[in-house]
Design a protein around this motif. Sequence first.
Motif, PDB file in Angstrom:
ATOM      1  N   ASP A 127      -6.004   4.695  -0.656  1.00 29.45           N
ATOM      2  CA  ASP A 127      -7.107   3.797  -1.026  1.00 29.45           C
ATOM      3  C   ASP A 127      -6.581   2.492  -1.614  1.00 29.45           C
ATOM      4  N   ARG A 141      -4.951   0.363   1.180  1.00 31.08           N
ATOM      5  CA  ARG A 141      -5.977  -0.233   2.053  1.00 31.08           C
ATOM      6  C   ARG A 141      -6.715  -1.366   1.345  1.00 31.08           C
ATOM      7  N   ALA A 142      -7.001  -1.189   0.064  1.00 31.17           N
ATOM      8  CA  ALA A 142      -7.672  -2.251  -0.696  1.00 31.17           C
ATOM      9  C   ALA A 142      -6.767  -3.479  -0.800  1.00 31.17           C
ATOM     10  N   LEU A 146      -4.456  -4.353   1.332  1.00 28.65           N
ATOM     11  CA  LEU A 146      -4.394  -4.951   2.662  1.00 28.65           C
ATOM     12  C   LEU A 146      -5.616  -5.820   2.926  1.00 28.65           C
ATOM     13  N   GLN A 147      -6.772  -5.387   2.465  1.00 31.43           N
ATOM     14  CA  GLN A 147      -7.993  -6.181   2.639  1.00 31.43           C
ATOM     15  C   GLN A 147      -7.901  -7.509   1.883  1.00 31.43           C
ATOM     16  N   ARG A 148      -7.169  -7.524   0.756  1.00 28.27           N
ATOM     17  CA  ARG A 148      -6.998  -8.760  -0.017  1.00 28.27           C
ATOM     18  C   ARG A 148      -5.937  -9.664   0.592  1.00 28.27           C
ATOM     19  N   ASP A 195       0.185  -2.917  10.131  1.00 25.49           N
ATOM     20  CA  ASP A 195       0.328  -3.816   8.986  1.00 25.49           C
ATOM     21  C   ASP A 195       1.098  -3.189   7.822  1.00 25.49           C
TER      22      ASP A 195
END
Length: 146
Positions: free
Chosen positions: A46, A49-50, A52-54, A86
């Motif tokens: 989690d 992934r968070a 990576l979103q940033r 990624d």
Amino acid sequence: MKTRRILLVDDNPNDLELALNAFGEMGSDGVEYEVSVAGSGEEAIDMIRAALQRGQEHLPDLVLLDLKMPQMDGLAVLDAIRAQDDLRDIPVVMLTTSGEDRDIRDSYAHGASAYVIKPMDFAQFREAMHTIRSFWTNLNRHPRLN
């Protein structure tokens, strides 16, 4: 000053505390270190992934990953990291108490960058953490860190 992000993944609060103490006692080597902690494999995924979103710059530069965790063990976390383009190049060092040949072979087969057995003595543990940090975030040339 360049910031190096380290994600420490371990379900044992005592081992987490030892690692954080070891990192806290080290000098900065001219680099700023940001150590994040995940107490489970699910939490680690989690967090990654968070990040990576940033954006790529928020991803960990190094993951220190315990092998033996309930629900989602270290190999499952490693598989999840290696399965995503990624994330595939993030160095993942297995940091575990297991010295079993099968665990070592399985870890490398799943894409571990290194396998380190946790020393039981704090001075040796601190030295191991310093060596890992120094090698993977300073000495090793890695495309993400240049």
